[in-house]
Design an enzyme around this catalytic site. Sequence first.
Site, PDB file in Angstrom:
ATOM      1  N   ARG A 110       1.329  -1.384   0.139  1.00  0.00           N
ATOM      2  CA  ARG A 110       0.203   0.047  -0.031  1.00  0.00           C
ATOM      3  C   ARG A 110       0.853   1.365   0.310  1.00  0.00           C
ATOM      4  NH1 ARG A 110      -4.032  -0.692   4.177  1.00  0.00           N
ATOM      5  NH2 ARG A 110      -4.947  -1.492   2.646  1.00  0.00           N
ATOM      6  N   TYR A 111       1.820   0.999   1.080  1.00  0.00           N
ATOM      7  CA  TYR A 111       2.593   2.204   0.903  1.00  0.00           C
ATOM      8  C   TYR A 111       3.866   2.182  -0.321  1.00  0.00           C
ATOM      9  CZ  TYR A 111       0.218   3.471   5.173  1.00  0.00           C
ATOM     10  OH  TYR A 111      -0.614   3.220   6.226  1.00  0.00           O
ATOM     11  N   CYS A 123      -3.847 -17.422  14.526  1.00  0.00           N
ATOM     12  CA  CYS A 123      -3.681 -16.921  15.776  1.00  0.00           C
ATOM     13  C   CYS A 123      -3.814 -17.960  17.024  1.00  0.00           C
ATOM     14  CB  CYS A 123      -3.847 -15.681  15.907  1.00  0.00           C
ATOM     15  SG  CYS A 123      -3.788 -14.513  15.561  1.00  0.00           S
ATOM     16  N   CYS A 127      -8.554 -12.424  19.065  1.00  0.00           N
ATOM     17  CA  CYS A 127      -9.490 -10.648  19.818  1.00  0.00           C
ATOM     18  C   CYS A 127     -10.942 -10.678  19.003  1.00  0.00           C
ATOM     19  CB  CYS A 127      -8.493  -9.579  19.112  1.00  0.00           C
ATOM     20  SG  CYS A 127      -7.106  -9.728  19.729  1.00  0.00           S
ATOM     21  N   CYS A 130     -10.856  -7.635  15.770  1.00  0.00           N
ATOM     22  CA  CYS A 130      -9.950  -8.052  14.692  1.00  0.00           C
ATOM     23  C   CYS A 130     -10.295  -8.097  13.659  1.00  0.00           C
ATOM     24  CB  CYS A 130      -9.016  -9.909  15.024  1.00  0.00           C
ATOM     25  SG  CYS A 130      -7.990  -9.388  13.809  1.00  0.00           S
ATOM     26  N   ARG A 132      -8.380  -8.737  10.498  1.00  0.00           N
ATOM     27  CA  ARG A 132      -8.557  -9.456   9.800  1.00  0.00           C
ATOM     28  C   ARG A 132      -9.076 -11.120  10.356  1.00  0.00           C
ATOM     29  NH1 ARG A 132      -2.956  -8.184  10.004  1.00  0.00           N
ATOM     30  NH2 ARG A 132      -2.863  -7.037   8.704  1.00  0.00           N
ATOM     31  N   ASP A 292     -11.462  -0.797  13.795  1.00  0.00           N
ATOM     32  CA  ASP A 292     -11.455  -0.287  12.665  1.00  0.00           C
ATOM     33  C   ASP A 292     -13.208  -1.051  12.275  1.00  0.00           C
ATOM     34  OD1 ASP A 292      -9.227  -0.438  11.211  1.00  0.00           O
ATOM     35  OD2 ASP A 292      -8.475  -1.852  11.566  1.00  0.00           O
ATOM     36  N   ASP A 329      -7.382   4.065  10.470  1.00  0.00           N
ATOM     37  CA  ASP A 329      -6.974   3.584   9.011  1.00  0.00           C
ATOM     38  C   ASP A 329      -8.278   3.560   8.171  1.00  0.00           C
ATOM     39  OD1 ASP A 329      -4.894   2.017   7.682  1.00  0.00           O
ATOM     40  OD2 ASP A 329      -4.199   0.433   9.280  1.00  0.00           O
ATOM     41  N   LYS A 336      -3.078   4.909   7.297  1.00  0.00           N
ATOM     42  CA  LYS A 336      -2.387   5.274   8.723  1.00  0.00           C
ATOM     43  C   LYS A 336      -3.499   6.857   8.720  1.00  0.00           C
ATOM     44  CE  LYS A 336      -0.861   1.524  10.673  1.00  0.00           C
ATOM     45  NZ  LYS A 336      -0.428   0.616   9.257  1.00  0.00           N
TER      46      LYS A 336
HETATM   47  C1  LIG Z   1       0.498  -0.505   8.767  1.00  0.00           C
HETATM   48  C2  LIG Z   1       0.972  -1.044   7.851  1.00  0.00           C
HETATM   49  C3  LIG Z   1       2.165  -0.706   7.079  1.00  0.00           C
HETATM   50  C4  LIG Z   1       3.000   0.109   7.935  1.00  0.00           C
HETATM   51  O1  LIG Z   1       2.416   1.372   8.629  1.00  0.00           O
HETATM   52  P1  LIG Z   1       3.627   1.825   9.259  1.00  0.00           P
HETATM   53  O2  LIG Z   1       3.270   3.612   9.294  1.00  0.00           O
HETATM   54  O3  LIG Z   1       5.202   2.092   8.635  1.00  0.00           O
HETATM   55  O4  LIG Z   1       4.133   1.040  10.863  1.00  0.00           O
HETATM   56  C5  LIG Z   1       2.181  -1.423   5.738  1.00  0.00           C
HETATM   57  N1  LIG Z   1       1.176  -1.481   5.205  1.00  0.00           N
HETATM   58  C6  LIG Z   1       0.477  -1.601   5.944  1.00  0.00           C
HETATM   59  C7  LIG Z   1      -1.034  -2.217   4.369  1.00  0.00           C
HETATM   60  C8  LIG Z   1      -0.064  -1.669   6.692  1.00  0.00           C
HETATM   61  O5  LIG Z   1      -1.590  -2.338   6.805  1.00  0.00           O
END
Ligand SMILES: *Cc1c(COP(=O)(O)O)cnc(C)c1O
Length: 368
Positions: A110-111, A123, A127, A130, A132, A292, A329, A336
């Site tokens: 995603r990033y 798991c 929880c 959760c 997921r 979430d 999120d 996030k």
């Molecule tokens: C939370 C998350 C990360 C890591 O995010 P950071 O802010 O770097 O801790 C990476 N990929 C996904 C899909 C996430 O949900």
Amino acid sequence: MEFLAKHFPGSSITDWNNWQWQVRNSFTTLDQLNSFLGLSTLESKSKAYGKNLPVRITPYYASLLDPENPDQPLRRTVVPVALEMNISPGEVEDPLSETHDSPVPLIVHRYPDRVLFLVTNFCSAFCRYCTRTHMVSKQDKVHSSQAEWDKAIDYIREHTEVRDVLISGGDPLTLSDSRIEYLLSKLHEIPHVEIIRIGTKVPVVMPQRITRDLVKMLKKYHPLFLSIHFTHPEEITPEVMDACNRLADAGIPLGSQTVLLKGINDDSAVFKKLTHELLKIRVKPYYLYQCDPIPGSAHFRTPLESGLDIIRNLRGFTSGYAIPHFVIDAPGGGGKIPLLPDYVTGREGNDLIIKNYEGKTYRFPDYI
Ligand SMILES: *Cc1c(COP(=O)(O)O)cnc(C)c1O
């Protein structure tokens, strides 16, 4: 151990301290829970939904639950209630659209520079809130195969922009030492992977897993970070302290991720206590998540203002190290998004008008 003698009369303390024994003897039905908790009406009613509300609690974590009080925070995080069948507006499976952001199975990219690698669906504790739930509690609660992992690792190898791999699941620390080592060694040898992180709740729900052998293996793959899912100060028992100390002594930076939960940890004093207890065991509070919108989670969700209040009551009043980032999120895969109380109250000419933690007003020259 009274709990062990009472509920597992045939087992020894050696069994108890063995993590595989903890997994094998986990509570997975409401009838089992009823035998030692005496379920409340709301808890019992969830029985009608059977497999729709899967349960899993390690004997260790079960021993922390209060049989007298169905509202005990720890108990509410793992024992289902019928309210989970109430679906509220905006609640969906996979609210973070992780499936959509998945270029190959097991990877969420995603990033720009980091990926999430979901190495298992298993798991050691479920929880109730959760994110997921949709993948973890499905009938095939199995670890992924090496062939599946290898395809995901190939993706990471081919994507040279990925400098940070976050191993999560399910819970990666429910895998055997040798399988974890396989993953870490494969990722470690990729030149552009600069750091590896593991997301886990195992040190909290099954501290017996954090063996000397595991820690000895983990420390070979530095820089390795661990994000541990903590919820409440009562989780920080002597066993959990020892587990975190072993990890920290191995040079593994520890962070915590906490989901903000109504009536569980949304009180400023409780939350501050949690952050202080975490710092004492060398865990840095990293993220505080707005809960979430998974199906049936409304009874856990707080108004946004609760999270902001918690941050407001920490900043200035305690160590900056104790303050996590409060984030949402974003549904739909937005990632996030941080939320902060407003400390900037306005501007007068070239002066920024700001408020400190005590509510006193200050000016700062900020020429545009
Ligand atoms: C939370 C998350 C990360 C890591 O995010 P950071 O802010 O770097 O801790 C990476 N990929 C996904 C899909 C996430 O949900």
